[in-house]
Write a protein that holds these residues in place. Structure first.
Motif, PDB file in Angstrom:
ATOM      1  N   TYR A   1       0.829  -1.209   0.000  1.00 43.97           N
ATOM      2  CA  TYR A   1       0.000   0.000   0.000  1.00 43.97           C
ATOM      3  C   TYR A   1       0.858   1.252   0.000  1.00 43.97           C
ATOM      4  N   GLY A   2       0.251   2.343  -0.413  1.00 47.95           N
ATOM      5  CA  GLY A   2       0.867   3.657  -0.253  1.00 47.95           C
ATOM      6  C   GLY A   2       2.178   3.782  -1.008  1.00 47.95           C
ATOM      7  N   PRO A   3       3.152   4.470  -0.416  1.00 51.65           N
ATOM      8  CA  PRO A   3       4.407   4.730  -1.122  1.00 51.65           C
ATOM      9  C   PRO A   3       5.069   3.434  -1.588  1.00 51.65           C
ATOM     10  N   GLU A   4       4.872   2.356  -0.804  1.00 50.32           N
ATOM     11  CA  GLU A   4       5.470   1.077  -1.140  1.00 50.32           C
ATOM     12  C   GLU A   4       4.911   0.537  -2.460  1.00 50.32           C
TER      13      GLU A   4
END
Lengths: 376, 180
Positions: B40-43
């Protein structure tokens, strides 16, 4: 695909939560999307119009819970969903919902904090905030699911206990169960509870009785011919502000607490818990997404394990009955919040903590290591 | 049987959907235990997005995260470089040979020209994920073809069912070529 209880799906915990809300009879959602809870708002925005409900995206979380409280007083089952920073903003209205005895459900998919913390990562850091994040003396119901099925089932339970007790009920979930996908049966046979209403059109003279101290009064919702004054100020039995009579305040606040506290045992028995007893001096305690690690570790290490689903109200008697005599290890994704409650129920020297903030639950190996350190 | 699978690539290739479809096929249509998690997100932005699935025919899967994948299905070089080290030795790596140059020695590699064939034979680059999934199923038999097809039908936008099914079948054919 269906089984005998309903449609079999493969969903995220957040999606299952929304489906549980619909099954419980929720017909109003107001919210402000926030990671990692957004999928709940997203699914409610699609599902509510299909069942004749209303979805409102609000300007912030303060307004979201305000709208939910208003909907509930209009006679509708209502919910919002959020995460850490949003839950903080909602605290003002958690107190208002308690004081006005408004049944509603607040879903908190916990992420790392304080502040904006770790938006996409899991935490159990809001255990104490769920209990007493608003000011004043009060009690709420908070339930913690450990899998996608329980995201559905315990959302239903939150509605039922909110309606039964006229309190805000918190689904105190975490990013682990909110985002993971698993099989879930969208049960069609759910038992639902509706708040008790006074007879339609009849004058309600004492909508907020002060006694007996465990009473949940019928709710004279608007639109059914009742005239009622609803306020966050300390109020008399008619609902009018009464802020300078110490006895009125004492009685009111005692009733708001006792209507929940006195039923702690009943709530735990009804919602249920896991207690797997093994021949061992050590017992592990965990809840929510973190319990998945701990149940696996307990089996590997051959130790007893207790998984509560009800976080608040805490049932000291139950914890004492199950865990007295054990060396207890509480594992949670914070620095020791449920742990403090367990310590108060048992000999504090026998209660130990593996506090594990950071975004992921510990691995089963890490927990087994800790059990070995305790002599297990 | 307990298998940990990681499906990885760059954002937009549909690796998350591929994992959801696989989990759905196992949990809904095969009655197996399955858990799916994802980045999720930046990953999840940029070069290496992943969708992890654990499938088991034993008891409920408790700890839900993949730690040492038995199988890696990979569609970008960056994802390959990021995740290849996690794969169990002797594990299986199915890679999109249009986009990935393999380098690790102690795992089994099977190359599938998914992106190239998606464009050439189906005229749609975005179904490369389904070609990979069809190939992966053919190689492992982790779920039946019918279960996988049912799960795909549940999950893709209306009107795209036929193309997606063709992609699954094309993947299965390409996999029959076997390991490198």
């Amino acid at each position: 695909m269906r089984d005998e209880n309903g449609k079999v799906e493969f969903l995220q915990g957040n999606e299952a939560c929304a489906e549980g809300a619909i099954a419980a009879g929720c017909r109003f959602f107001a919210g402000y999307p926030i990671t990692p809870s957004t999928e709940i708002a997203e699914r409610m925005s699609a599902r509510l119009p299909e069942v004749g409900g209303v979805y409102v995206q609000m300007e912030d979380e303060i307004a979201s819970l305000a709208a939910v409280i208003g909907a509930s007083w209009a006679g509708v089952k209502a919910m919002t969903a959020t995460s850490g920073p949003g839950f903080s903003l909602m605290q003002e209205h958690m107190g208002y919902a308690v004081m006005t005895e408004t049944p509603c459900v607040v879903v908190n998919i916990q992420r790392g904090g304080p502040s904006t913390g770790q938006p996409t990562k899991a935490s159990q850091g809001d255990v104490m905030q769920a209990r007493w994040g608003s000011h004043g003396d009060y009690e709420v119901v908070a339930l913690s699911p450990y899998d996608v099925q329980e995201m559905f089932d315990l959302t239903v339970e939150c509605f039922n206990w909110a309606e039964t007790l006229r309190v805000p009920a918190v689904l105190l979930a975490d990013e682990v169960v909110g985002h993971m996908r698993e099989r879930v049966v969208l049960r069609e046979d759910v038992e639902t509870v509706d708040r008790e209403l006074p007879p339609e059109g009849e004058e309600v003279e004492r909508p907020f009785p002060l006694e007996p101290d465990d009473l949940v009064p019928p709710m004279p919702v608007f639109g059914r011919g009742h005239r009622v004054h609803v306020t966050g100020l300390t109020h008399d039995e008619r609902g009018y502000p009464c802020t300078d009579d110490p006895e009125v305040h004492r009685k009111l606040v005692r009733r708001l607490c006792n209507k929940v506290r006195k039923r702690a045992g009943e709530i735990h028995e009804s919602v249920g818990y896991d207690f797997i007893e093994r021949d061992s001096d050590i017992a592990l305690v965990a809840y929510g997404g973190c319990a998945r690690t701990v149940l696996e570790a307990a089996e590997e290490a051959g130790v007893t394990v207790f998984r509560p689903k009800v976080i608040h109200p805490f049932d000291e008697g139950l914890v004492r009955r199950l865990l007295d005599g054990y060396e207890v290890l509480v594992v949670e994704m914070n620095l020791g919040q449920y742990y403090e409650m367990v310590k108060m129920a048992l000999d504090p020297d026998c209660v130990h903590l593996l506090g594990y903030p950071g975004g992921y639950p510990p691995t089963p190996e890490r927990v087994v290591e800790e059990v070995e350190r305790l002599g297990g | 049987m307990r298998i940990e699978v990681r499906i990885a690539g760059f954002g937009g290739q549909g690796v998350i959907l591929a994992g959801v479809v696989l989990g759905r096929a196992a949990a809904v249509y095969e009655g197996l235990e399955a858990v799916q998690t994802q980045s999720y997100g930046p990953e999840a932005r940029g070069g290496a997005s992943r969708s992890d699935v654990i499938v088991s025919d034993e008891e409920k899967i408790m700890f839900p995260y993949v730690r040492e994948p038995d199988h890696l299905v990979v569609m970008s070089q960056e994802a390959y470089d990021k995740y290849i080290g996690d794969v169990k030795s002797d594990g299986l790596v199915v890679y999109d040979s249009t986009l990935v140059e393999p380098s690790r020695g102690d795992v089994e590699h099977v190359g599938v020209p998914a992106t190239e064939k998606a464009e050439e034979e189906l005229g749609l680059r975005i179904v490369a994920n389904m070609i990979m999934l069809g190939a992966y199923r053919e190689l492992t038999d982790i779920v039946s073809f019918d279960s996988l097809r049912n799960a795909v039908m549940d999950s893709v936008p209306p009107g795209t069912e036929e193309t997606n099914e063709k992609a699954l079948r094309l993947g299965a054919e390409l996999a029959e070529g076997g390991a490198d």
